[in-house]
Enzyme design. Structure first.
Site, PDB file in Angstrom:
ATOM      1  N   GLY A  11       0.821  -1.221   0.000  1.00 21.66           N
ATOM      2  CA  GLY A  11       0.000   0.000   0.000  1.00 21.66           C
ATOM      3  C   GLY A  11       0.847   1.259   0.000  1.00 21.66           C
ATOM      4  O   GLY A  11       2.075   1.211  -0.158  1.00 21.66           O
ATOM      5  N   GLN A  12       0.180   2.390   0.212  1.00 20.09           N
ATOM      6  CA  GLN A  12       0.876   3.688   0.138  1.00 20.09           C
ATOM      7  C   GLN A  12       2.058   3.737   1.107  1.00 20.09           C
ATOM      8  O   GLN A  12       3.167   4.103   0.734  1.00 20.09           O
ATOM      9  CB  GLN A  12      -0.098   4.834   0.456  1.00 20.09           C
ATOM     10  N   TYR A 142     -14.283   3.997   9.871  1.00 17.52           N
ATOM     11  CA  TYR A 142     -12.813   4.040   9.896  1.00 17.52           C
ATOM     12  C   TYR A 142     -12.341   4.552  11.255  1.00 17.52           C
ATOM     13  O   TYR A 142     -11.472   3.951  11.901  1.00 17.52           O
ATOM     14  CB  TYR A 142     -12.354   4.967   8.771  1.00 17.52           C
TER      15      TYR A 142
END
Ligand code: AKB
Length: 319
Positions: A11-12, A142
């Protein structure tokens, strides 16, 4: 030497953290857990990697055992805007993966780093210079997984002595792997448009302030915290860290100094705007500074100079 497993290494954050950790601890001591494509260029040639679905505890346990892991960086997550569209997925990946890592860590004596986020705060939190210890009532799934993650990590530390540590990351700006699905993603995308000579459509309103950070500072924060002397840590999960706070007009103005013809317009995404409005404008990171000497290097100007230079050399080299 540490033996590290990165869960969610493509991922990032993972795609850059893996490079940095390998440069510090040695290529063969950092095992990159991957789940699904796209994989960063040369991913499979750069060092040991293993397929892991973090929602399956057996896959984590087997890898930790086989590779004699002592430190887990658990980066598996679904970012804020995507999680709002699929709360069950946000919960499964955000929280069940963490619980799996914590259980394996408890059993096999590992330290665990997990990113929390500015998303762990909500509309009732003080907005400016948000204190380290304050109201955390987020209204996104989230954010809920981040608060639960902080509490669970502290619980595993106080009850079983698992060495859990984490930071509340702001929006992270980077130029290697796109974030995807976050509320702060606009602050990455805007640089790509500017360098490619394209007009940028901003999904959040002028005047929407959020904390942001350049990737090199984010990587240093994670590694520095995991190396910190435990006797100095009063907090563990999770530390406020901060580097810069800006709204779309400020980042636009900073970029325009390098690309005077760059244009930006607004087309507000109601979901992202609502999430951004529920988050703080800026965090107070004094506890991180006191307890493990946190200090960022990049402000908006310095980051912009670097982002533009890196993206220009990569994206425009063949034009
Ligand atoms: C997101 O926007 O969801 C993330 C974050 C701030 O945690 N970048």
């Amino acid at each position: 030497m540490k033996r590290i497993l990165i869960v969610g290494s493509t991922g990032q954050i993972g795609s850059e953290l893996s490079v940095k950790l390998r440069s510090i601890y040695g290529e063969s001591n950092v095992i990159c857990g991957y789940y699904k494509p796209p994989f960063p260029k040369d991913f499979f040639e750069l060092g040991p990697c293993v397929e892991i679905d973090a929602t399956d505890i057996n896959q984590i346990a087997t890898t930790v055992k086989e590779h004699k892991i002592d430190t887990i960086y658990n980066l598996a997550a679904i970012l804020s805007a995507t999680a709002e569209k699929n709360p069950k997925l946000g919960w499964d990946v955000g929280l069940n993966s963490l619980m799996n890592c914590l259980d394996v860590a408890r059993e096999m004596n590992c330290a665990v780093f997990t990113p929390s986020s500015i998303g762990a705060f909500g509309p009732n939190t003080p907005k400016d210079k948000t204190p380290q210890d304050t109201i955390q009532r987020p209204n996104t799934v989230y954010g809920i997984t981040k608060v639960m993650g902080e509490l669970l990590s502290d619980y595993y530390y106080t009850r079983w002595g698992v060495d859990t540590r984490s930071v509340r990351f702001p929006g992270i700006i980077s130029n290697m792997t796109h974030p995807g699905g976050g509320t702060t993603d606009y602050a990455v995308e805007i640089y790509y448009n500017a360098v490619q000579g394209e007009k940028f459509t901003c999904p959040v309103k002028a005047g929407t302030y959020m904390d942001m950070m350049y990737m090199p500072d984010a990587l240093n924060a994670a590694i520095q915290l995991m190396e910190a002397d435990p006797s100095r840590l009063i907090h563990r999960n999770s530390f406020n860290i901060a580097a810069m706070s800006f709204d779309p007009e400020m980042i636009y103005a900073a970029i325009k100094k390098h690309t005077p013809d760059f244009e930006m317009e607004y087309d507000i995404d109601p979901l992202k705007q609502a999430i951004a409005d529920s988050w703080p404008n800026s965090l107070d990171d004094s506890c991180a500074r006191e307890e493990w000497d946190w200090k960022p290097e990049y402000d908006l100007e310095k980051m912009t100079e670097d982002m533009i230079a890196v993206l220009r050399s990569r994206l425009l080299q063949n034009t």
